[in-house]
Design an enzyme around this catalytic site. Structure first.
Site, PDB file in Angstrom:
ATOM      1  N   SER A 244       0.822  -1.214   0.000  1.00  0.00           N
ATOM      2  CA  SER A 244       0.000   0.000   0.000  1.00  0.00           C
ATOM      3  C   SER A 244       0.859   1.268   0.000  1.00  0.00           C
ATOM      4  O   SER A 244       1.081   1.870  -1.054  1.00  0.00           O
ATOM      5  CB  SER A 244      -0.971  -0.016   1.172  1.00  0.00           C
ATOM      6  OG  SER A 244      -0.294  -0.046   2.410  1.00  0.00           O
ATOM      7  N   GLU A 274      11.798   5.706  -2.017  1.00  0.00           N
ATOM      8  CA  GLU A 274      11.949   4.914  -3.241  1.00  0.00           C
ATOM      9  C   GLU A 274      12.837   5.667  -4.225  1.00  0.00           C
ATOM     10  O   GLU A 274      12.792   6.909  -4.268  1.00  0.00           O
ATOM     11  CB  GLU A 274      10.573   4.648  -3.871  1.00  0.00           C
ATOM     12  CG  GLU A 274       9.697   3.782  -2.968  1.00  0.00           C
ATOM     13  CD  GLU A 274       8.322   3.463  -3.551  1.00  0.00           C
ATOM     14  OE1 GLU A 274       8.018   3.897  -4.681  1.00  0.00           O
ATOM     15  OE2 GLU A 274       7.545   2.768  -2.855  1.00  0.00           O
ATOM     16  N   HIS A 297       7.675  -1.374  -6.488  1.00  0.00           N
ATOM     17  CA  HIS A 297       6.398  -0.659  -6.610  1.00  0.00           C
ATOM     18  C   HIS A 297       5.697  -1.024  -7.924  1.00  0.00           C
ATOM     19  O   HIS A 297       5.295  -0.145  -8.701  1.00  0.00           O
ATOM     20  CB  HIS A 297       6.615   0.858  -6.522  1.00  0.00           C
ATOM     21  CG  HIS A 297       5.386   1.589  -6.050  1.00  0.00           C
ATOM     22  ND1 HIS A 297       5.435   2.711  -5.282  1.00  0.00           N
ATOM     23  CD2 HIS A 297       4.062   1.345  -6.240  1.00  0.00           C
ATOM     24  CE1 HIS A 297       4.215   3.141  -5.032  1.00  0.00           C
ATOM     25  NE2 HIS A 297       3.351   2.311  -5.604  1.00  0.00           N
TER      26      HIS A 297
HETATM   27  N1  LIG Z   1       1.636  -1.185  -4.950  1.00  0.00           N
HETATM   28  C1  LIG Z   1       1.035  -0.555  -5.924  1.00  0.00           C
HETATM   29  O1  LIG Z   1       1.504  -0.491  -7.053  1.00  0.00           O
HETATM   30  C2  LIG Z   1      -0.295   0.067  -5.654  1.00  0.00           C
HETATM   31  C3  LIG Z   1      -1.237   0.166  -6.694  1.00  0.00           C
HETATM   32  C4  LIG Z   1      -2.496   0.701  -6.402  1.00  0.00           C
HETATM   33  C5  LIG Z   1      -2.773   1.176  -5.133  1.00  0.00           C
HETATM   34  N2  LIG Z   1      -1.817   1.108  -4.171  1.00  0.00           N
HETATM   35  C6  LIG Z   1      -2.082   1.601  -2.802  1.00  0.00           C
HETATM   36  O2  LIG Z   1      -2.911   0.647  -2.132  1.00  0.00           O
HETATM   37  C7  LIG Z   1      -3.645   1.311  -1.110  1.00  0.00           C
HETATM   38  C8  LIG Z   1      -5.083   0.874  -1.137  1.00  0.00           C
HETATM   39  O3  LIG Z   1      -5.669   1.251  -2.356  1.00  0.00           O
HETATM   40  P1  LIG Z   1      -7.251   1.222  -2.531  1.00  0.00           P
HETATM   41  O4  LIG Z   1      -7.552   1.564  -3.964  1.00  0.00           O
HETATM   42  O5  LIG Z   1      -7.791  -0.009  -1.952  1.00  0.00           O
HETATM   43  O6  LIG Z   1      -7.632   2.469  -1.613  1.00  0.00           O
HETATM   44  P2  LIG Z   1      -9.015   2.761  -0.902  1.00  0.00           P
HETATM   45  O7  LIG Z   1      -9.006   4.201  -0.614  1.00  0.00           O
HETATM   46  O8  LIG Z   1     -10.130   2.171  -1.686  1.00  0.00           O
HETATM   47  O9  LIG Z   1      -8.907   1.936   0.478  1.00  0.00           O
HETATM   48  C9  LIG Z   1      -8.130   2.302   1.561  1.00  0.00           C
HETATM   49  C10 LIG Z   1      -8.849   1.838   2.798  1.00  0.00           C
HETATM   50  O10 LIG Z   1      -7.986   1.964   3.909  1.00  0.00           O
HETATM   51  C11 LIG Z   1      -8.762   2.407   5.011  1.00  0.00           C
HETATM   52  N3  LIG Z   1      -7.869   2.964   6.009  1.00  0.00           N
HETATM   53  C12 LIG Z   1      -7.151   4.117   5.945  1.00  0.00           C
HETATM   54  N4  LIG Z   1      -6.381   4.254   7.014  1.00  0.00           N
HETATM   55  C13 LIG Z   1      -6.599   3.162   7.790  1.00  0.00           C
HETATM   56  C14 LIG Z   1      -6.071   2.723   9.013  1.00  0.00           C
HETATM   57  N5  LIG Z   1      -5.163   3.450   9.679  1.00  0.00           N
HETATM   58  N6  LIG Z   1      -6.518   1.569   9.526  1.00  0.00           N
HETATM   59  C15 LIG Z   1      -7.446   0.837   8.864  1.00  0.00           C
HETATM   60  N7  LIG Z   1      -7.979   1.198   7.691  1.00  0.00           N
HETATM   61  C16 LIG Z   1      -7.542   2.340   7.156  1.00  0.00           C
HETATM   62  C17 LIG Z   1      -9.740   3.384   4.399  1.00  0.00           C
HETATM   63  O11 LIG Z   1     -10.852   3.608   5.244  1.00  0.00           O
HETATM   64  C18 LIG Z   1     -10.104   2.645   3.111  1.00  0.00           C
HETATM   65  O12 LIG Z   1     -11.193   1.781   3.279  1.00  0.00           O
HETATM   66  C19 LIG Z   1      -3.457   2.806  -1.343  1.00  0.00           C
HETATM   67  O13 LIG Z   1      -2.503   3.305  -0.438  1.00  0.00           O
HETATM   68  C20 LIG Z   1      -2.905   2.867  -2.755  1.00  0.00           C
HETATM   69  O14 LIG Z   1      -2.097   3.997  -2.971  1.00  0.00           O
HETATM   70  C21 LIG Z   1      -0.594   0.552  -4.384  1.00  0.00           C
END
Ligand SMILES: NC(=O)c1ccc[n+]([C@@H]2O[C@H](COP(=O)([O-])OP(=O)(O)OC[C@H]3O[C@@H](n4cnc5c(N)ncnc54)[C@H](O)[C@@H]3O)[C@@H](O)[C@H]2O)c1
Length: 414
Positions: A244, A274, A297
């Protein structure tokens, strides 16, 4: 907040719409827009501010990825620009406040790579449980170590998902299909999918999980979310994944818990720091630690995701240009509008202040313009009203609407 007032725009024919797509956006995006009759120029590189100011002249729709920066100065030099498509997830490269001031809508692709991240997480959970990375590395060094010790099935194990948003919830569904039990913790009240169980606290989740996977967003409070205290609270010999946000995890503490054997393996795709550019060295405490999978990433980086992003963002740009639809815009009030070519449509972006709708309708009424349908949405400092009328509106009416002190942008769409 001050707003930039544009001249009212009358209908632009499809063949006159100019599109500039930068940074090697997937060809499906350009094809989609060309098929609609738009003039599309593509470039493989990102542009500097000066280059962009030169290239953006006369452009109505701009597509970028993560390394072209949209500044106030660029927007000041782009009077024809209607919308920007970020063909990626993040929009940090865009001065969003400035786009609102200039009445330029911004779209991105928040969901296109969800499945790619989920599939990588599933692959890594199985790889860590079977110690695949370690075994493969040993084989590459000529070591044949045929042993079942430390290798496990994932069936019947408990996966704890922290952050049950788009990615976390989809991971939940696929993990259950593989025979894992799922528990999750989210700060928002989320509906549990399938047989997943909601935990009231993160500690409750950590106490029962054999695998902990973080899928939280990047809100400021999540820096340092997962450190020594949370790692201690994990079950002995459990597995840990973070795909994440790098800042959420204390990697030095993770190394200690991996070396002590309390955590049996980890997979990390994101890091607190990164490398900025391709080929720059990667530094981390986790380099060289056994049963740790490190990836640069790439959780969301698949050809399928790129293709989906290309099509998705291109269709948002088209829907905005053609019908004024702002569904899923990053910045604009959201209106999901029917595209009805039989009607004439006025799209009015304005400073969100009391009485604007009434003023618009008075002006239309005074000129005998018959309103057939109307939708208004507001978001923060912006208001957006779309009015379908029975006949094309004259230049005098457009001028009057454009001259309202609250007007940011006015378009007649058909
Ligand atoms: N590795 C990669 O290449 C890649 C690709 C896409 C997304 N991501 C990352 O993955 C993560 C999730 O993406 P998504 O589309 O599911 O986002 P999203 O916004 O749909 O979901 C995030 C969830 O986390 C919850 N949340 C926030 N802080 C919290 C905490 N402290 N404790 C518990 N829950 C918490 C929010 O309420 C939400 O439901 C993001 O950070 C995004 O940037 C990474």
């Amino acid at each position: 907040m001050s707003f930039d007032v544009h001249e009212p725009l009358t209908t632009i024919d499809d063949q006159d719409v100019k599109v500039l797509l930068l940074e090697n956006i997937h060809a499906d995006g350009a094809d989609f827009l060309r098929n609609k009759g738009y003039q599309v120029e593509t470039r493989s590189a990102a542009l500097t501010e000066d280059e962009l100011i030169e290239a953006i002249k006369g452009v109505h729709l701009l597509g970028i990825r993560s390394t072209t920066y949209i500044t106030e100065k660029v927007l000041e030099n782009a009077p024809d620009l209607l919308a920007i498509g970020a063909f990626c997830i993040g929009t940090n490269q865009i001065d969003l406040a400035a786009t609102k001031r200039h009445g330029v809508a911004v779209f991105n692709a928040p969901y296109s790579n969800t499945r790619s991240v989920v599939e990588l997480a599933i692959a890594e959970i199985i790889s860590l449980a079977r110690r695949l990375h370690e075994k493969s590395t040993a084989m590459h060094h000529g070591v044949w170590n045929k042993s079942a010790a430390g290798s496990h099935e994932v069936r019947g194990r408990t996966l704890g998902i922290v952050g049950y948003g788009n990615i976390g919830s989809q991971l939940s569904v696929i993990a259950e299909a593989l025979g894992l039990s799922v528990v999750f913790y989210d700060i928002d009240d989320k509906l549990a999918l399938g047989n997943a169980k909601k935990c009231a606290t993160i500690d409750e989740l950590l106490a029962v999980s054999d695998v902990v996977s973080l899928h939280v967003d990047g809100r400021p409070g999540n820096a340092g979310l997962f450190g020594d205290e949370q790692m201690r609270a994990m079950k002995p010999r459990s597995l840990f994944l973070n795909l994440s946000r790098g800042i959420a995890v204390d990697t030095a503490a993770l190394r200690q818990h991996l070396e002590s054997g309390h955590i049996a393996g980890a997979a990390l795709d994101v890091f607190p720091v990164e490398p900025k550019a391709q080929g720059d060295p990667f530094e981390s405490e986790l380099r060289g630690v056994p049963n740790v999978i490190l990836t640069p990433h790439v959780g969301g980086s698949t050809e399928e995701a790129q293709q989906d992003i290309g099509r998705f963002v291109a269709s948002k740009l088209r829907a905005y240009a053609k019908a004024g639809t702002t569904n899923l815009s990053v910045t604009f009030p959201e209106l999901n509008l029917p595209s009805d070519p039989a009607r004439h449509r006025l799209a009015h972006v304005h400073h969100n202040a009391p009485g604007v709708l009434a003023t618009i309708n008075t002006i239309l009424g005074d000129h005998g313009v018959n309103i057939e349908g109307q939708q208004l949405a507001t978001r923060g400092e912006l208001g957006y009203v779309v009015t379908d009328v029975s006949a094309e509106v004259g230049a005098d009416v457009l001028k009057e609407l454009a001259a309202l002190p609250e007007t940011v942008r006015l378009r007649q769409l058909s």
